[in-house]
Design a protein around this motif. Sequence first.
Motif, short mmCIF file in Angstrom:
data_model
loop_
_atom_site.label_atom_id
_atom_site.label_comp_id
_atom_site.label_asym_id
_atom_site.label_seq_id
_atom_site.Cartn_x
_atom_site.Cartn_y
_atom_site.Cartn_z
N HIS A 1 0.74 -1.06 -0.13
CA HIS A 1 0.06 -0.04 0.07
C HIS A 1 0.97 1.26 -0.15
CE1 HIS A 1 -3.61 -2.69 0.93
NE2 HIS A 1 -3.00 -2.98 1.79
N ARG A 2 0.23 2.45 -0.12
CA ARG A 2 0.88 3.72 -0.17
C ARG A 2 1.29 4.07 1.38
NH1 ARG A 2 -2.34 7.83 -2.89
NH2 ARG A 2 -3.95 6.54 -3.21
N TYR A 3 2.45 3.63 1.94
CA TYR A 3 2.83 3.86 3.38
C TYR A 3 3.73 5.02 3.33
CZ TYR A 3 1.04 -0.69 4.72
OH TYR A 3 0.09 -1.93 5.24
N ILE A 4 3.92 5.72 4.44
CA ILE A 4 4.97 6.57 4.66
C ILE A 4 6.10 5.89 5.13
CG2 ILE A 4 5.85 8.66 5.83
CD1 ILE A 4 2.86 9.35 6.20
N LEU A 5 7.17 5.99 4.38
CA LEU A 5 8.38 5.19 4.71
C LEU A 5 9.40 5.86 5.92
CD1 LEU A 5 9.90 3.40 1.74
CD2 LEU A 5 8.05 2.37 3.37
N PRO A 6 9.68 5.30 6.75
CA PRO A 6 10.64 6.13 7.73
C PRO A 6 11.81 6.37 6.88
CG PRO A 6 10.09 3.80 8.63
CD PRO A 6 9.46 4.06 7.24
N ASN A 7 12.45 7.68 7.25
CA ASN A 7 13.61 8.11 6.70
C ASN A 7 14.66 7.28 6.08
OD1 ASN A 7 15.31 10.22 5.67
ND2 ASN A 7 16.03 10.69 7.32
N THR A 8 15.37 7.41 5.22
CA THR A 8 16.80 6.49 5.10
C THR A 8 17.64 6.28 6.19
OG1 THR A 8 18.02 8.52 4.06
CG2 THR A 8 16.55 7.19 2.57
N GLY A 9 17.86 5.36 6.36
CA GLY A 9 18.77 4.69 7.45
C GLY A 9 18.61 3.25 7.82
N VAL A 10 19.28 2.96 8.93
CA VAL A 10 19.35 1.47 9.43
C VAL A 10 18.62 1.62 10.70
CG1 VAL A 10 20.85 -0.21 10.31
CG2 VAL A 10 21.59 1.16 8.46
N TYR A 11 17.61 0.51 10.93
CA TYR A 11 16.82 0.45 11.95
C TYR A 11 16.76 -1.04 12.59
CZ TYR A 11 14.74 4.60 9.89
OH TYR A 11 14.47 5.93 9.48
#
Length: 312
Positions: free
Chosen positions: A217-227
């Motif tokens: 779906h059209r989710y907001i992705l967290p900012n680029t990075g490592v999680y």
Amino acid sequence: MDTIYLNHPVDSCSLNCTPTVMALGYFDGVHLGHQAVIKTAIKIAQKLKVTTSVMTFHPHPKEVLRKQENAMSYITPLPDKIKKIEELGVDKLYIVNFTREFASLTPQQFVDDYLIGLEVCHVVAGFDFTYGALGKGTMETMPFHARNRLNQTVVEKLEANNEKVSSTKIRQLLTTGEVDDVTKFLGAPYSIKGVVVDGEKRGRTIGFPTANVKPIHRYILPNTGVYAVTLTVSGVHYSGVCNVGFKPTFHDQTTEPTIEVHLFSFNQDIYGEEVTICWHHRIRDEQKFLNIEDLIKQIHLDKEAAQSLLLS
């Protein structure tokens, strides 16, 4: 939970309505503030011995009323929103197709057709809820438009970290990658659903195989990075480390960020499987390495950091 899709003009006579307490709102995220509104409606309904209903709208008004180059992304796309509302114990969910025609309704028309017409006996909404053309209807004007045909309860703002809990704030936190704080606003880790797809298969060559996840779906992705994340597949939860980004060590430029998850102690073929990723902690920014050896060293450190964070 009964889910009913409404198109304007609504034909309430065909819906077999009974008296109900209704929670009103857009509810993107179904965050702690939204939950307070819905739970208040449930308590009032139980006291009045009537059903609890929720009315929400789709798509987002901004998608309809503002010209946007890109399609809007959501904290909870509609299927996720429906599931979260159902889990709260709501009896009936009305989803109004938000169109320009619907947006042009006067506040009085909205109350007459979508509240009184649906046999709403009590309305619950947040203090900042608006209705009718240009948002001219507010919870302060509701008694005037209701003409003693229904009662109302206003839920005041809820705060976390000394800030108002709001979808806007959650969006801001996701765009900066502050997923730890997002959890405090949502009441649970931020999550998305996706399908595991073929990737470049580079991770397995350096000892860190990854699941490449494409959101469904059209989710907001967290900012680029490592999680530090957990991934759920076939009802089983696995811990892992996730990179959201453009893999600058291997690419000079890509247009779409990718989601790659390395799972600890995992050796299964899950290509084509639907999975859920929950973001728990941000570890670091995405960075470009001069060589593969430096990248491998950093991934070892990221894995250790994720394991430590997920156990704490």
